[in-house]
Motif scaffolding. Sequence first.
Motif, PDB file in Angstrom:
ATOM      1  N   ARG A 246       0.837  -1.208   0.000  1.00  0.00           N
ATOM      2  CA  ARG A 246       0.000   0.000   0.000  1.00  0.00           C
ATOM      3  C   ARG A 246       0.873   1.260   0.000  1.00  0.00           C
ATOM      4  NH1 ARG A 246      -3.003  -2.305   4.226  1.00  0.00           N
ATOM      5  NH2 ARG A 246      -2.270  -0.619   5.600  1.00  0.00           N
ATOM      6  N   SER A 247       1.931   1.243   0.807  1.00  0.00           N
ATOM      7  CA  SER A 247       2.815   2.395   0.898  1.00  0.00           C
ATOM      8  C   SER A 247       3.503   2.674  -0.434  1.00  0.00           C
ATOM      9  CB  SER A 247       3.862   2.156   1.993  1.00  0.00           C
ATOM     10  OG  SER A 247       4.788   3.212   2.045  1.00  0.00           O
ATOM     11  N   GLU A 248       3.991   1.627  -1.089  1.00  0.00           N
ATOM     12  CA  GLU A 248       4.671   1.825  -2.375  1.00  0.00           C
ATOM     13  C   GLU A 248       3.694   2.311  -3.436  1.00  0.00           C
ATOM     14  OE1 GLU A 248       7.840  -0.421  -5.357  1.00  0.00           O
ATOM     15  OE2 GLU A 248       7.262  -1.379  -3.460  1.00  0.00           O
ATOM     16  N   MET A 249       2.483   1.782  -3.448  1.00  0.00           N
ATOM     17  CA  MET A 249       1.479   2.239  -4.404  1.00  0.00           C
ATOM     18  C   MET A 249       1.147   3.715  -4.190  1.00  0.00           C
ATOM     19  SD  MET A 249       0.618  -0.025  -6.646  1.00  0.00           S
ATOM     20  CE  MET A 249      -0.873   0.752  -7.242  1.00  0.00           C
ATOM     21  N   GLU A 250       1.045   4.126  -2.920  1.00  0.00           N
ATOM     22  CA  GLU A 250       0.758   5.530  -2.622  1.00  0.00           C
ATOM     23  C   GLU A 250       1.885   6.434  -3.112  1.00  0.00           C
ATOM     24  OE1 GLU A 250       0.175   5.422   1.548  1.00  0.00           O
ATOM     25  OE2 GLU A 250      -1.908   4.727   1.438  1.00  0.00           O
ATOM     26  N   GLY A 251       3.118   5.960  -2.964  1.00  0.00           N
ATOM     27  CA  GLY A 251       4.259   6.734  -3.447  1.00  0.00           C
ATOM     28  C   GLY A 251       4.236   6.905  -4.950  1.00  0.00           C
ATOM     29  N   ILE A 252       3.879   5.832  -5.677  1.00  0.00           N
ATOM     30  CA  ILE A 252       3.803   5.904  -7.146  1.00  0.00           C
ATOM     31  C   ILE A 252       2.680   6.852  -7.564  1.00  0.00           C
ATOM     32  CG2 ILE A 252       3.451   4.588  -9.263  1.00  0.00           C
ATOM     33  CD1 ILE A 252       4.498   2.108  -7.730  1.00  0.00           C
ATOM     34  N   GLU A 253       1.534   6.746  -6.882  1.00  0.00           N
ATOM     35  CA  GLU A 253       0.398   7.622  -7.199  1.00  0.00           C
ATOM     36  C   GLU A 253       0.758   9.091  -6.969  1.00  0.00           C
ATOM     37  OE1 GLU A 253      -2.509   5.993  -4.631  1.00  0.00           O
ATOM     38  OE2 GLU A 253      -3.123   4.406  -6.016  1.00  0.00           O
ATOM     39  N   LEU A 254       1.473   9.350  -5.868  1.00  0.00           N
ATOM     40  CA  LEU A 254       1.888  10.714  -5.578  1.00  0.00           C
ATOM     41  C   LEU A 254       2.813  11.244  -6.664  1.00  0.00           C
ATOM     42  CD1 LEU A 254       2.115  13.194  -3.732  1.00  0.00           C
ATOM     43  CD2 LEU A 254       3.976  12.022  -2.532  1.00  0.00           C
ATOM     44  N   SER A 255       3.747  10.399  -7.093  1.00  0.00           N
ATOM     45  CA  SER A 255       4.684  10.799  -8.141  1.00  0.00           C
ATOM     46  C   SER A 255       3.943  11.141  -9.426  1.00  0.00           C
ATOM     47  CB  SER A 255       5.694   9.673  -8.393  1.00  0.00           C
ATOM     48  OG  SER A 255       6.549  10.008  -9.453  1.00  0.00           O
ATOM     49  N   LEU A 256       2.921  10.348  -9.760  1.00  0.00           N
ATOM     50  CA  LEU A 256       2.132  10.611 -10.962  1.00  0.00           C
ATOM     51  C   LEU A 256       1.369  11.928 -10.832  1.00  0.00           C
ATOM     52  CD1 LEU A 256       0.734   7.070 -11.837  1.00  0.00           C
ATOM     53  CD2 LEU A 256       2.133   8.510 -13.312  1.00  0.00           C
ATOM     54  N   GLU A 257       0.834  12.181  -9.644  1.00  0.00           N
ATOM     55  CA  GLU A 257       0.097  13.426  -9.413  1.00  0.00           C
ATOM     56  C   GLU A 257       1.010  14.636  -9.573  1.00  0.00           C
ATOM     57  OE1 GLU A 257      -1.601  13.235  -5.561  1.00  0.00           O
ATOM     58  OE2 GLU A 257      -2.806  11.440  -5.983  1.00  0.00           O
ATOM     59  N   ILE A 258       2.197  14.551  -8.979  1.00  0.00           N
ATOM     60  CA  ILE A 258       3.116  15.693  -8.970  1.00  0.00           C
ATOM     61  C   ILE A 258       3.653  15.988 -10.360  1.00  0.00           C
ATOM     62  CG2 ILE A 258       5.399  16.436  -8.164  1.00  0.00           C
ATOM     63  CD1 ILE A 258       4.769  15.082  -5.516  1.00  0.00           C
ATOM     64  N   THR A 259       3.922  14.940 -11.145  1.00  0.00           N
ATOM     65  CA  THR A 259       4.540  15.138 -12.465  1.00  0.00           C
ATOM     66  C   THR A 259       3.511  15.214 -13.584  1.00  0.00           C
ATOM     67  OG1 THR A 259       4.823  12.739 -12.730  1.00  0.00           O
ATOM     68  CG2 THR A 259       6.661  13.976 -11.784  1.00  0.00           C
ATOM     69  N   SER A 260       2.221  15.216 -13.233  1.00  0.00           N
ATOM     70  CA  SER A 260       1.189  15.202 -14.272  1.00  0.00           C
ATOM     71  C   SER A 260       0.967  16.580 -14.879  1.00  0.00           C
ATOM     72  CB  SER A 260      -0.139  14.675 -13.702  1.00  0.00           C
ATOM     73  OG  SER A 260      -0.605  15.514 -12.659  1.00  0.00           O
ATOM     74  N   ASP A 261       1.399  17.641 -14.208  1.00  0.00           N
ATOM     75  CA  ASP A 261       1.207  18.989 -14.736  1.00  0.00           C
ATOM     76  C   ASP A 261       1.901  19.138 -16.075  1.00  0.00           C
ATOM     77  OD1 ASP A 261      -0.119  19.575 -12.421  1.00  0.00           O
ATOM     78  OD2 ASP A 261       1.612  20.520 -11.447  1.00  0.00           O
ATOM     79  N   GLY A 262       1.145  19.573 -17.077  1.00  0.00           N
ATOM     80  CA  GLY A 262       1.734  19.746 -18.402  1.00  0.00           C
ATOM     81  C   GLY A 262       1.758  18.475 -19.199  1.00  0.00           C
ATOM     82  N   GLY A 263       1.205  17.391 -18.641  1.00  0.00           N
ATOM     83  CA  GLY A 263       1.160  16.137 -19.370  1.00  0.00           C
ATOM     84  C   GLY A 263       2.503  15.465 -19.442  1.00  0.00           C
ATOM     85  N   ALA A 264       2.625  14.544 -20.403  1.00  0.00           N
ATOM     86  CA  ALA A 264       3.860  13.775 -20.547  1.00  0.00           C
ATOM     87  C   ALA A 264       4.493  14.016 -21.905  1.00  0.00           C
ATOM     88  CB  ALA A 264       3.571  12.290 -20.344  1.00  0.00           C
ATOM     89  N   LYS A 265       4.366  15.242 -22.425  1.00  0.00           N
ATOM     90  CA  LYS A 265       4.942  15.554 -23.721  1.00  0.00           C
ATOM     91  C   LYS A 265       6.465  15.542 -23.623  1.00  0.00           C
ATOM     92  CE  LYS A 265       1.037  18.469 -25.088  1.00  0.00           C
ATOM     93  NZ  LYS A 265       0.602  19.839 -25.448  1.00  0.00           N
ATOM     94  N   ILE A 266       7.084  14.993 -24.663  1.00  0.00           N
ATOM     95  CA  ILE A 266       8.546  14.898 -24.676  1.00  0.00           C
ATOM     96  C   ILE A 266       9.176  16.288 -24.592  1.00  0.00           C
ATOM     97  CG2 ILE A 266      10.530  14.230 -26.090  1.00  0.00           C
ATOM     98  CD1 ILE A 266       8.958  11.871 -27.065  1.00  0.00           C
ATOM     99  N   SER A 267       8.488  17.292 -25.140  1.00  0.00           N
ATOM    100  CA  SER A 267       9.035  18.656 -25.113  1.00  0.00           C
ATOM    101  C   SER A 267       9.230  19.169 -23.687  1.00  0.00           C
ATOM    102  CB  SER A 267       8.117  19.606 -25.883  1.00  0.00           C
ATOM    103  OG  SER A 267       6.815  19.628 -25.301  1.00  0.00           O
ATOM    104  N   GLN A 268       8.540  18.564 -22.714  1.00  0.00           N
ATOM    105  CA  GLN A 268       8.659  19.001 -21.328  1.00  0.00           C
ATOM    106  C   GLN A 268      10.087  18.850 -20.796  1.00  0.00           C
ATOM    107  OE1 GLN A 268       6.144  20.342 -19.232  1.00  0.00           O
ATOM    108  NE2 GLN A 268       5.096  20.538 -21.206  1.00  0.00           N
ATOM    109  N   ILE A 269      10.831  17.879 -21.327  1.00  0.00           N
ATOM    110  CA  ILE A 269      12.171  17.640 -20.796  1.00  0.00           C
ATOM    111  C   ILE A 269      13.148  18.747 -21.160  1.00  0.00           C
ATOM    112  CG2 ILE A 269      11.863  15.137 -20.794  1.00  0.00           C
ATOM    113  CD1 ILE A 269      13.503  14.950 -23.291  1.00  0.00           C
TER     114      ILE A 269
END
Length: 521
Positions: A246-269
């Motif tokens: 549960r803890s690891e899943m929550e960490g992954i979900e948090l990471s997705l939430e934090i990095t979701s701004d602006g989508g996952a466009k390659i230009s973001q890098i």
Amino acid sequence: MGSSKKYFGLQGQTLGRLQMALIVAPSFILFGYNQAGIGGLITGEDWVKTFPEIDTVNATAADKSAKSTLQGFVVAVFVIGALFGSLSCSYTGDKFGRRNVIFVAGLCTLLGEILEASSFSLPQFIVGRVIVGLGVGQLSSLVPVWQSETSGAKNRGRHVVLDGLFICLGYVLESWINLGFFEFHTGPKTWRPPIAIACFFSLVLISSIYMFPESPRWLLMTNQNERAVENLSILRGLPRDSPEVRSEMEGIELSLEITSDGGAKISQILKMGEDKLLYRFGLCILLQFYQQMSGSNLISVYAPILFQENLHLSSEISKVLSAGALTWKFLSSFLAFAAIDRFGRRVCFMVSGAGMSCCMIALAVATSFPESNRSAQIAAGCFIYLYNMFVPIGFLGANFLYCTEVAPLRLRMAMSSISTANHWAWNFVVAMVTPVAIYSIGWQYYIVFAVIAACVPASVYFFYPETMGRSLEEMDLIFKQSPSAWDTVRYEKQLRSCGGVPRDLEEKKGGTEHKVEHSEG
């Protein structure tokens, strides 16, 4: 756990070891075996008879430069395929999943190896070489990501550093197999079977990949939450509702939430932003540049030529010494395995870079003497062996590992594939230039690699934060919370000295133990 039977009825560490044996090992043996696959064949009697266009053994002085250039292209064309294969993963890896692309990559290597081994003309051989490169490029980009995403934080370094060990094993197998068939002296059997043997590893990979779980992080990213939890519990060998899962899943979900701004466009890098994506991408690009331009590929692929043409030894002795040098490199890979999760990534990179630079300087000095100087030849041979001890410590697996550790989940595949493509681009430069450079400027060629390797310790010390022992989600938050790119290394050290984890991750888990307040420096 209903699905555990699907994966051999195994779970946890036992399943991880089988994953290592049936997927990771064949993938990176194919990397090493095919990359070095023709370096030891291009001086054989039947080889030069079959492909006279790249015969530098019997060429006249007037033709040797042109044939050396074409020979370099034939060796390097594998890298062109690998570059495009690696780049393609920035789209296919996230679109179709890790396992599906690994399966296609295995098919590419098998088809290319069949074309190479059955070639009677140079164009057919080149096409086969490109297709093999395409598959190997995909494997080199995707397999480390899949490993990082399925491994726990504690032993992730050892898991991925084994990639380098298997690359070395591919080099070793190739060199001794080439030497064995070279003893036939004449006929197609001196070079066709060594190429065809690689088909075995491709078949193992193709037949095994769907027997292992897909990446839970990719499943979660594609909204397959139930499968993600199920696969994570199988990989960790724990019940679905255990606190650890549960803890690891929550960490992954948090990471997705934090990095979701602006989508996952390659230009973001290419934008810095709060997540410091450009800085993280730059770390990956520079690391893969160092891997190639410190001379690793030069010594591995062209070792037989270095001994034969640069040190003026016989063809047979050159092959024996080359095989011995690559075997020593394989044995030295265990140094990285022991050090990566004990001393950390930074120490391994700095020690490796400093050692490679010193060896290249010594090699330049030793090869600057006339060919009649036997002592200098022996010294040069010794420094080739010593160089092969330093390479695996930091730059034969750890470089792929680090790139997956500093990349955010939504852009991990893009960063990994583009940085790995950068690795192959410089690989191509080395492969193309080396035959001509050895023929034209000799010992001065090694100075280039010595200077570049000398830059590794300083750049790692100031810019590369330690990732040892941290989850991929923790690293996301460290980059996000550090005051600036310049202060990221110092910020990570402060957290580590306090025994803490990034603030948001602790809050997400609802814990208070080891909570560390954000420091502005």
